[in-house]
Design a protein around this motif. Structure first.
Motif, short mmCIF file in Angstrom:
data_model
loop_
_atom_site.label_atom_id
_atom_site.label_comp_id
_atom_site.label_asym_id
_atom_site.label_seq_id
_atom_site.Cartn_x
_atom_site.Cartn_y
_atom_site.Cartn_z
N GLY B 168 0.84 -1.11 0.02
CA GLY B 168 -0.08 0.05 -0.09
C GLY B 168 0.78 1.22 0.04
N LEU B 169 2.01 1.28 0.78
CA LEU B 169 2.77 2.40 0.74
C LEU B 169 3.58 2.83 -0.64
CD1 LEU B 169 4.00 4.46 2.55
CD2 LEU B 169 6.16 3.08 3.01
N ALA B 170 3.40 1.54 -1.59
CA ALA B 170 4.10 1.82 -2.87
C ALA B 170 3.04 2.73 -3.78
CB ALA B 170 4.33 0.62 -3.29
N ILE B 171 1.82 2.46 -3.32
CA ILE B 171 0.85 2.86 -4.06
C ILE B 171 -0.03 4.30 -3.79
CG2 ILE B 171 -1.20 2.40 -5.53
CD1 ILE B 171 -0.64 -0.64 -5.01
N HIS B 172 -0.46 4.18 -2.47
CA HIS B 172 -1.29 5.13 -1.85
C HIS B 172 -0.73 6.58 -1.73
CE1 HIS B 172 -3.87 6.94 0.94
NE2 HIS B 172 -3.09 7.28 1.76
N PRO B 173 0.39 6.72 -1.22
CA PRO B 173 1.13 8.11 -1.26
C PRO B 173 1.29 8.75 -2.58
CG PRO B 173 2.27 6.98 0.48
CD PRO B 173 1.39 5.86 -0.50
#
Lengths: 372, 663
Positions: B168-173
């Motif tokens: 998720g950190l790869a995509i969300h921010p």
């Protein structure tokens, strides 16, 4: 060096970003009117497309075209008013000067205030591959840790790393390492004291029950051990039993030679709990003076001992230039001019092939007035 | 690569941004083509330097260069490669650098693809973008420098917050920032127009792609964040009205209003002042969102920065940009020429209604999020504004928006025919009613409003389909003609219908999940069974495992439905050793559009584990709907043709032909 090259290239690129577009004065930008007209013509074409495909009726398209046509007329009216202001050459010169001088000054100045140009990158893999040297303590610790992770029963390893942890301020790890050393290699004075001190440091100087247990274990192994006794005294003081603390410390003071390194600390602790600094009866004025006399002599003796050891070490292994220079200085301070000259001579022999070293030896000899 | 190269690149980016702020605007003021041309080349240089700086930081993370403080604090050499890369922005400094990078990319995009823009507008836009760059790079260098070095370098880092060690950190921010910062372009356009005092229908045409792009990314970013919270936090919730979520919702609401009002402006030359204001508001709320997360004023799972000096700096940025742009707005808005009149019942009227309700919803979220903060700051009282407030206010405002939504596209520009539109929507309305009835019949229990919500969702989806069918003339013209017309439909219309359908789909998911979700909390030992919804779960085994930088306890459950085995589900608890922090890895299994969700809790005193299990009917529709909305935005974005409203001629032709000069 690579860094400076990169910095120069980047600065050059930033300057060029300003200079390049300034090279010609010709205006090739889209004027407001042109851009608006393009949009409105597109809108007209769009209405026509919609009408042709039957999306809107003829009457609707006519009304829409009228609306767009009014916008076009408005633009055509405004277009005539646009005119470039004068003074273009002056502005270009200002911009160029700002880029050429301002950018390097600003970026350079800010970078020197914030950056660390003397430091290189230190990727972990390169550090781990580097030859083991004393310089990178963190990596040495990591190596030992990795060794212990694969050989968790190596008590000796824990014993080696625990004092390093203490020095690095990693008290929790130090305590754990001592506990492992005790678990694997058994309890002894050194390990129990180490554990106690690590726990003490971890709790910010409070002798916790756990730390006290460690010091008691150390004392059990060696009833005379001064370290354990000192901290047990501290535990008694912190528990609100100053008499007990005074008793423990007084007994310790009686066993303590006057030149012991912990003597001043012990004296201060005794003074804190209101007990005399030495076992009763109290020292007379003469005794104090004598002890001061004594300790001055002792101090002298100690320094001489150290210098002698340095001298011996250099005699065995003479490739330490700084050591030789220190020795020359030390003998000179102690008033032993002959020995200092002797050291200088030996150093010259040792570094006969090294012009720079000889220079430093000669310079120091001159500074100390040893003659050459 | 030497981290100092990245550090110097960042410093140089600041110098470039200062020039980018000053030179093009100066050129626009004096109509100097050469100075204005400096704008694009500086924007590209700015992008290059920020990108280099970011790349150097990523390399420092990947190679575990622990001489960089930021890497020490947020990385660990044993982390998998992906998390070493994503860890770059899993912390305050790195995420601000990512923010600046996205800003730089948008600036470069304007420089490269803004060829059709008038030179003055382009110069001013790049100048305003440059000023935002100055603020953020200065913020980075002075309060949050990611290139601070530490000597001697430690041999190991403190690891990344385990909650963030996820795909998720790869995509969300990045998605969220593409949305937030995308609104910086529309903001720059608005301020540039105000500086120049000149704004017209063409302006709206130029702003539109940026607004749409930002909106689509923000939609995806919010949806991704919601799904991430759903599976990572282990509570089974997908929206918490958490201040940080609200911080992303506010610009989304304002941005949604903006893309709608920009359409009115583009086609009818109306609502100019309002559109400019929305463009300012959307970015202001994006900045505020950044502020809320970054300053750490709010306690939240996202707030990984806690530093008041940074807060003061960001407050300064907020005051400068929001206050400055609103002052400029107040000074110049009166001079903007108004045009295009319309009746209340018309496409424009519907869009105004949409705008009013959306901004009111944004205001409601704003109050609910900031009021507790303001109260605590002034009186010290701590209050919590929770879901009941938001559900009531935002829900009450959004329901009419959603209900009115299918009517809008069916109304004509300028003067619409409401009964006609209602007639055409009758079929959708009846089917929606039937769906509501079916829902009420099939699912006894749950709130009484639930069937109404289902009916509304169905109505909206069918409304979007009817819109397209009507435009194609389906039923009125031969099928072949209708198909040809369908293919000839502007992509913007298809995109709008798709996005509207996405809202309906999302609504179905929200209503179904909140009304009929069933929860089971049990203490179970290996071999125990319990029921969740229509399924029966058996804890088959517990397995301790070791990951690269964590240990975990995984529970494997057998799933049975009606006695037949339908597979297994696995859920685990992880303990990350470097920070000694636990995380839950929820076990999720999708059946059709619904999901079974299992998360492991603490060990119980009498042996066994606390287990939370949920059956979440149609829950995936929430995110599928959001993705469809974003796809609608992308489809609309691909419509490169320009269009103008095709007004029906009024019976009194004179009335329609007379433009209104003032607001």
């Amino acid at each position: 060096m690579l860094l400076w090259l990169a910095i120069s290239l980047m600065t050059g690129a930033a300057i060029m970003a300003v200079l390049w577009p300034l090279r010609s004065r010709a205006g090739d930008g889209v004027s407001d009117g042109q851009a608006d007209l393009a949009v409105y013509r597109d809108q007209l074409a769009e209405i026509e497309r919609d009408r042709a495909s039957g999306l809107i009726g003829a009457a609707e398209s006519e009304a829409a075209r009228n609306e767009v046509a009014r916008r076009i007329l408005r633009v055509a009216g405004a277009e005539a008013a646009e005119r470039a202001a004068g003074g273009a050459d002056r502005r270009r010169r200002v911009a160029a000067v700002v880029a050429l001088i301002g950018v390097p000054l600003f970026a350079g100045g800010l970078y020197f205030a914030l950056g660390s140009p003397q430091l290189d990158g230190q990727p972990l893999a390169a550090r781990l591959d580097a030859q083991p040297s004393g310089a990178d303590v963190a990596i040495l610790v990591r190596r030992v840790e990795e060794h212990l992770a694969t050989n968790p029963d190596d008590g000796r390893g824990y014993e080696v790393i625990a004092p390093v942890y203490m020095r690095l301020g990693r008290y929790e790890d130090a305590a754990r390492a001592w506990q492992n050393a005790i678990r694997l290699d058994g309890s002894d004075v050194r390990r129990q004291n180490g554990l106690g001190e690590a726990l003490l440091a971890q709790s910010g100087g409070v002798v916790t029950a756990e730390a006290k247990a460690a010091f008691e274990a150390a004392q059990a192994a060696d009833a005379k051990d001064p370290r354990a006794r000192y901290f047990l005294g501290l535990a008694a003081e912190q528990d609100g039993r100053p008499q007990d603390a005074a008793a423990i410390w007084s007994a310790l003071a009686a066993d303590t030679p006057a030149d012991a390194p912990w003597q001043p600390m012990l004296a201060a602790a005794l003074a804190r709990v209101g007990a005399p600094a030495a076992p009763a009866p109290g020292p007379s004025a003469e005794d104090v003076a004598a002890s001061q006399q004594m300790s001055a002599q002792d101090r002298d003796a100690m320094i001489r001992g150290m210098v002698d050891r340095l001298s011996q070490r250099l005699a065995e292994k003479g490739d330490d230039l700084d050591g030789w220079l220190r020795l020359m200085r030390a003998w000179n301070v102690l008033g032993e001019g002959a020995k200092a000259r002797d050291a200088a001579a030996k150093a010259r022999v040792q570094f006969a092939a090294d012009g720079q070293a000889l220079g430093r030896i000669d310079a120091l000899a001159r500074e100390l007035g040893l003659g050459s | 690569m030497n981290p100092e190269i990245g550090h110097y690149a960042l410093v140089l980016a600041l110098a470039v941004a200062i020039l980018q702020t000053v030179l093009p605007i100066w050129g626009a003021r004096t109509n100097d083509a050469a100075l204005m041309r400096v704008g694009p080349s500086l924007a590209l240089a700015f992008c290059g330097f920020v990108a280099l700086s970011f790349a150097v930081l990523v390399v420092a993370y990947v190679t575990s260069d622990f001489s960089v403080l930021n890497v020490v604090e947020n990385s660990h050499s044993l982390k998998p490669l992906l998390y070493r890369i994503t860890g770059t922005w899993g912390n305050h400094e790195g995420s601000m650098l990512l923010w600046a990078l996205v800003l730089a990319i948008f600036g470069a995009t304007v420089a490269l693809f803004g060829g059709n823009l008038p030179a003055r507008l382009k110069a001013n836009v790049l100048g305003v973008q440059g000023s935002i760059g100055v603020a953020f790079i200065a913020f980075l260098l002075l309060t949050s420098n990611p290139f601070t070095r530490v000597i001697p370098a430690p041999a190991e880092g403190n690891d990344l917050n385990p909650v963030l060690q996820d795909i998720g950190l790869a995509i969300h921010p990045p998605l969220l920032y593409l949305g937030y910062v995308g609104f910086s372009v529309t903001f720059a356009f608005a301020v540039a127009a105000l500086i120049d005092g000149r704004i017209d229908a063409a302006w709206a045409r130029w702003v539109r792609p940026w607004a749409l792009g930002a909106w689509a990314f923000l939609t995806l970013g919010i949806a991704m964040g919601s799904y991430w919270a759903y599976y990572e936090l282990g509570w089974g919730g997908w929206w918490f009205w958490d201040p940080v979520e609200n911080a992303s919702l506010m610009p989304w609401l304002a941005g949604t209003a903006l893309i709608h009002s920009a359409v009115v402006m583009e086609k009818r030359d109306a609502l100019k002042v309002w559109t400019v204001l929305l463009a300012i508001l959307a970015f202001s709320l994006s900045l505020l969102g950044t502020f809320l997360v970054r300053s750490g004023v709010l306690t939240s799972v996202h707030a990984f920065a806690t530093d008041p000096t940074r807060g003061v700096f960001i407050l300064g940025i907020l005051v400068f940009f929001i206050g400055g742009s609103l002052t400029l707005f107040a000074a110049r808005a009166g001079n903007l020429r108004q045009g295009g009149i319309f009746a209340p019942i018309s496409r424009e009227g519907a869009l105004v209604l949409n705008n009013l309700l959306l901004t009111a919803a944004a205001a409601a979220v704003f109050v609910g999020t900031l009021y507790p903060l303001a109260l605590e700051a002034t009186t010290g009282a701590k209050i919590t504004v929770g879901p009941p407030y938001f559900n009531l206010t935002v829900g009450a405002l959004m329901l009419p928006v959603v209900f009115a939504m299918p009517f809008g596209p069916l109304l004509a520009w300028k003067r619409g025919d409401l009964p006609g539109a209602a007639q055409r929507l009758m079929l959708a309305f009846l089917i929606g009613l039937a769906a509501a009835g079916a829902a009420a019949y099939a699912e006894s229990g749950g709130p009484a409003l639930a069937p109404i919500g289902i009916g509304l969702g169905a109505f909206v989806i069918l409304g979007a389909i009817i819109d397209i069918a009507e435009r194609s003339g389906l039923g009125r013209v031969p099928a072949a003609t209708a198909f040809a017309r369908f293919r000839g439909l502007p992509r913007a219309a298809l995109g709008a219908a798709l996005a509207h359908a996405g809202i309906g789909i999302c609504l179905l998911g929200i209503v179904a999940e909140t009304s009929w979700n069933s929860e089971t909390i049990v203490g179970a030992k290996v071999g125990d069974s319990f029921a969740v919804g229509r399924y029966e779960l058996t804890l088959a085994r517990l397995e301790p495992r070791t990951g690269p930088n964590y240990r975990e306890l995984a529970g494997v459950f057998d799933i049975r439905r009606g006695g037949a085995s339908v597979g297994t589900i696995e859920s685990s608890k992880r303990l990350f050793t470097a920070r000694n922090m636990p995380t839950t890895e929820a076990g999720i299994r999708t059946f059709g559009l619904s999901q079974l969700y299992v998360s492991l809790g603490d060990e119980l005193p009498g042996g066994g584990l606390a287990i939370r299990a949920y059956w979440k009917p149609l829950v995936t529709l929430i995110w599928i709907g959001a993705v469809i909305m974003a796809l609608g935005g992308a489809l609309s974005l691909s419509d490169r043709r320009l269009r103008v409203g095709a007004p029906k001629p009024a019976r009194k032709a004179v009335a329609a032909a007379r433009p209104v000069a003032a607001e």
